[in-house]
Design a protein around this motif. Structure first.
Motif, PDB file in Angstrom:
ATOM      1  N   ILE A 106       0.808  -1.223   0.000  1.00 59.68           N
ATOM      2  CA  ILE A 106       0.000   0.000   0.000  1.00 59.68           C
ATOM      3  C   ILE A 106       0.841   1.273   0.000  1.00 59.68           C
ATOM      4  N   PHE A 107       2.051   1.230   0.603  1.00 56.38           N
ATOM      5  CA  PHE A 107       2.885   2.427   0.666  1.00 56.38           C
ATOM      6  C   PHE A 107       3.901   2.504  -0.470  1.00 56.38           C
ATOM      7  N   GLY A 108       4.147   1.382  -1.136  1.00 55.26           N
ATOM      8  CA  GLY A 108       5.150   1.363  -2.181  1.00 55.26           C
ATOM      9  C   GLY A 108       6.493   0.872  -1.698  1.00 55.26           C
ATOM     10  N   GLU A 109       6.680   0.765  -0.387  1.00 59.00           N
ATOM     11  CA  GLU A 109       7.891   0.212   0.213  1.00 59.00           C
ATOM     12  C   GLU A 109       7.554  -0.231   1.631  1.00 59.00           C
ATOM     13  N   PRO A 110       8.251  -1.257   2.140  1.00 57.22           N
ATOM     14  CA  PRO A 110       7.914  -1.742   3.482  1.00 57.22           C
ATOM     15  C   PRO A 110       8.312  -0.733   4.545  1.00 57.22           C
ATOM     16  N   ILE A 111       7.581  -0.743   5.660  1.00 56.43           N
ATOM     17  CA  ILE A 111       7.885   0.175   6.764  1.00 56.43           C
ATOM     18  C   ILE A 111       9.270  -0.094   7.311  1.00 56.43           C
ATOM     19  N   SER A 112       9.761  -1.332   7.146  1.00 54.05           N
ATOM     20  CA  SER A 112      11.100  -1.671   7.621  1.00 54.05           C
ATOM     21  C   SER A 112      12.176  -0.890   6.882  1.00 54.05           C
ATOM     22  N   GLY A 113      11.835  -0.341   5.705  1.00 52.68           N
ATOM     23  CA  GLY A 113      12.793   0.447   4.961  1.00 52.68           C
ATOM     24  C   GLY A 113      13.186   1.734   5.660  1.00 52.68           C
ATOM     25  N   LEU A 114      12.413   2.151   6.666  1.00 54.20           N
ATOM     26  CA  LEU A 114      12.741   3.357   7.412  1.00 54.20           C
ATOM     27  C   LEU A 114      13.775   3.108   8.497  1.00 54.20           C
ATOM     28  N   GLY A 115      14.113   1.842   8.774  1.00 49.56           N
ATOM     29  CA  GLY A 115      15.054   1.519   9.845  1.00 49.56           C
ATOM     30  C   GLY A 115      14.362   0.821  10.994  1.00 49.56           C
ATOM     31  N   ASN A 116      15.141   0.116  11.807  1.00 46.62           N
ATOM     32  CA  ASN A 116      14.577  -0.693  12.888  1.00 46.62           C
ATOM     33  C   ASN A 116      13.814   0.142  13.906  1.00 46.62           C
ATOM     34  N   GLU A 117      14.353   1.312  14.263  1.00 47.89           N
ATOM     35  CA  GLU A 117      13.700   2.128  15.291  1.00 47.89           C
ATOM     36  C   GLU A 117      12.341   2.618  14.811  1.00 47.89           C
ATOM     37  N   ASP A 118      12.287   3.118  13.572  1.00 45.43           N
ATOM     38  CA  ASP A 118      11.013   3.584  13.034  1.00 45.43           C
ATOM     39  C   ASP A 118      10.038   2.424  12.859  1.00 45.43           C
ATOM     40  N   HIS A 119      10.563   1.268  12.419  1.00 48.40           N
ATOM     41  CA  HIS A 119       9.704   0.084  12.264  1.00 48.40           C
ATOM     42  C   HIS A 119       9.063  -0.291  13.583  1.00 48.40           C
ATOM     43  N   ASP A 120       9.863  -0.343  14.648  1.00 48.25           N
ATOM     44  CA  ASP A 120       9.339  -0.737  15.956  1.00 48.25           C
ATOM     45  C   ASP A 120       8.357   0.292  16.491  1.00 48.25           C
ATOM     46  N   THR A 121       8.661   1.578  16.262  1.00 51.34           N
ATOM     47  CA  THR A 121       7.757   2.634  16.720  1.00 51.34           C
ATOM     48  C   THR A 121       6.397   2.506  16.047  1.00 51.34           C
ATOM     49  N   PHE A 122       6.423   2.352  14.726  1.00 49.05           N
ATOM     50  CA  PHE A 122       5.171   2.211  13.981  1.00 49.05           C
ATOM     51  C   PHE A 122       4.413   0.964  14.409  1.00 49.05           C
ATOM     52  N   ALA A 123       5.119  -0.172  14.478  1.00 46.76           N
ATOM     53  CA  ALA A 123       4.467  -1.443  14.827  1.00 46.76           C
ATOM     54  C   ALA A 123       3.863  -1.390  16.224  1.00 46.76           C
ATOM     55  N   ASN A 124       4.597  -0.843  17.187  1.00 46.62           N
ATOM     56  CA  ASN A 124       4.103  -0.775  18.572  1.00 46.62           C
ATOM     57  C   ASN A 124       2.887   0.138  18.680  1.00 46.62           C
ATOM     58  N   CYS A 125       2.950   1.294  18.002  1.00 44.08           N
ATOM     59  CA  CYS A 125       1.814   2.216  18.047  1.00 44.08           C
ATOM     60  C   CYS A 125       0.596   1.612  17.354  1.00 44.08           C
TER      61      CYS A 125
END
Length: 541
Positions: free
Chosen positions: A211-230
């Motif tokens: 849906i975004f055109g790239e995985p959320i993991s592409g932003l880095g581990n910290e951003d991935h965890d922040t997004f996933a946890n929220c």
């Protein structure tokens, strides 16, 4: 001003006040009388509607002892700590497919009858709305197919339908990189592994890439965890708010508002990037990866509405897929004969070294049986509710034999449980609570119809069901065929071969220390979806 003038003015004011009271009282009485008469007329019209359709009262009622049925509510809340709420409800819903409820002095209904569910979701679809669900989900989801009724819902669905038609023409290479990452993570694991969190991470990557055109993991581990946890926290609180129905407003923690804002901020980031790229020249691959966002923008003309639609697709695709994958392996390792037969089928259809395609999946009927049986026992939207937008009816449930229609007045809520319907013995036989994929072979369930709802039903049926099954099937095949998987497909595009995986994972099985409980009596986590409260623990070697 003289004393006489002051007294005169006061008398005029008092006179005016006195003359105003009869007018106000007359208006109030007239308004009250109008409301009473209006309700009487509505009641008479409803009764006439009921008589014309042969409606009879529902005689099966939820038994309770305390006023306002507070004892039933207490018993349900007492069942929450044991994490077996659906099992608790089974004692009522397995005996009574239709029942009348009296909670807090209000009348409602609960059904697990396929005929009633078909009426609500299809035959009389226009008669029903979401009720309080919009308010419960809106802080996280905003405007979209899960929070809209009527014309706005039709508009949103048509926009997304066009996108899924386009996506369904993609081949399974869409998932290759993400599956490689998952297999790589499994290969580095030792001892008992909980597959469930890995599947949630996997589906977050695949869905955000879609849906975004790239995985959320592409932003880095910290951003991935922040997004996933929220996202996890906001989804959990949203589920609680749904259960509070009209009182959802009473539970809006500050952390919930913050989590919703974070999810929307990340989604907006991808929308903004896609719209910026729309104005610039980029590589063809990048352009195609962001087609969904740009196409939605062309239809909606609002970045915020595009963002909301994407979050709707995310919550539909991520949690439901991860839960199905988890329940599939939860059941397979507890039924090694089924797992063995699946491996045999896969090996006969999918030649070593070949790229897995849709054509391969379509030639694996036993895999389809396994997924059907998993979705039967653990449907991803186990319990739902609708509210009558106008006076309507349920086709069955009334009268002494329960076969007459039931009058449903405007504003009445009707809950329906797909989870319990899928376990009805009159639909699936005496072994309805057992995992038996073979029931889907042959003609045994050819006429099951609305008795099986893996992806909801009617106009609101899951748009991405084909995409959803393709993604799940791919991962099931990779792990079920772990012993024989080819080097090219196992890791990062030909980084690990069949021999290394055989050496590391000689057999996928249930750890001996994990107790086996009857299906449906295991601990469950019930949010918007139903997942295993204790994960999906396996031994890979």
């Amino acid at each position: 001003m003289s004393i006489l003038e002051s007294i005169t003015d006061n008398l005029v004011i008092n006179t005016r006040n006195v003359s105003l009271w009869p007018t106000l009282m007359t208006i109030a009485l007239a308004l009250g009388l109008y409301i009473v008469l209006q309700r009487r007329w509505e009641y008479q019209a409803d009764q006439a509607f009921g008589r014309s359709h042969g409606c009879l009262p529902m005689e099966t009622k939820l038994p309770y002892k305390w006023p306002l049925a507070l004892d039933i509510l207490k018993r349900q809340y007492d069942a929450l700590p044991s994490q077996r709420l659906l099992a608790f409800q089974s004692q009522y819903l397995e005996k009574m497919p239709n029942m009348e409820l009296h909670l807090f002095g209000q009348v409602g209904y609960m059904t697990t009858d396929p005929r009633n569910i078909e009426s609500i979701l299809s035959t009389r679809f226009e008669d029903w709305g979401l009720g309080s669900r919009r308010g419960g989900l809106f802080p996280l989801l905003g405007e979209g197919i899960f929070t809209q009724d009527g014309r706005p819902w039709k508009h949103s669905r048509e926009i997304l339908r066009r996108q899924f038609v386009r996506l369904n023409f993609k081949d399974l290479s869409t998932f290759d990189q993400h599956v490689d990452d998952l297999i790589a993570e499994l290969s580095s694991s030792e001892g008992v592994v909980d597959l469930q969190p890995l599947f949630f991470r996997f589906t977050l990557a695949t869905t955000t890439a879609l849906i975004f055109g790239e995985p959320i993991s592409g932003l880095g581990n910290e951003d991935h965890d922040t997004f996933a946890n929220c996202f996890d926290y906001a989804s959990m609180i949203s589920a609680i708010r749904l259960r509070l129905a009209d009182f959802h407003w009473a539970y809006t923690p500050k952390a919930f508002t913050k989590a919703c804002d974070t999810v929307k901020r990340y989604a907006s980031h991808f929308v903004d990037e896609a719209l910026k790229n729309r104005e610039r020249s980029h590589s063809q691959s990048k352009s195609q990866s962001q087609d969904l966002i740009r196409d939605l923008y062309e239809a909606l003309k609002s970045p915020d509405l595009v963002r909301d639609q994407l979050v709707h697709v995310l919550i539909a695709g991520r949690d439901t897929t991860a839960c199905l994958m988890s329940w599939t392996f939860f059941l397979l390792v507890r039924h090694p004969n089924v797992l063995y037969r699946l491996r045999q089928e896969v090996n006969s259809i999918w030649p070593e070294g070949d790229q897995l395609t849709r054509a391969h999946l379509q030639q694996m009927p036993y895999l389809k049986c396994i997924l059907n049986e998993t979705l039967r026992l653990y449907p991803q939207l186990p319990v739902n509710i609708r509210v009558a937008l106008k006076t309507t009816l349920l086709p069955v449930g009334g009268g002494p034999d329960g076969q007459s229609p039931v009058l449903i007045r405007r504003g009445t809520g009707v809950g329906y449980s797909v989870y319990h319907m899928h376990r009805h013995k009159d639909l699936y036989g005496d072994d309805a609570n057992e995992f038996r994929p073979e029931r889907w072979e042959g003609s045994e369930l050819d006429r099951i119809g609305w008795g099986f709802m893996p992806f909801h039903g009617g106009p609101r049926i899951c748009l991405g069901s084909e995409f959803f099954l393709s993604m799940v099937s791919l991962v099931v095949l990779l792990a079920a065929n772990l012993v024989y998987i080819t080097e090219e497909f196992a890791l990062m595009e030909a980084s690990c071969g069949i021999v290394r995986i055989i050496q590391k994972f000689p057999k996928l099985k249930l750890p001996p220390e994990i107790p086996q409980e009857p299906t449906g009596l295991e601990k469950q986590s019930l949010t918007i979806v139903v997942s295993s409260a204790e994960g999906c623990k396996v031994l890979l070697c």
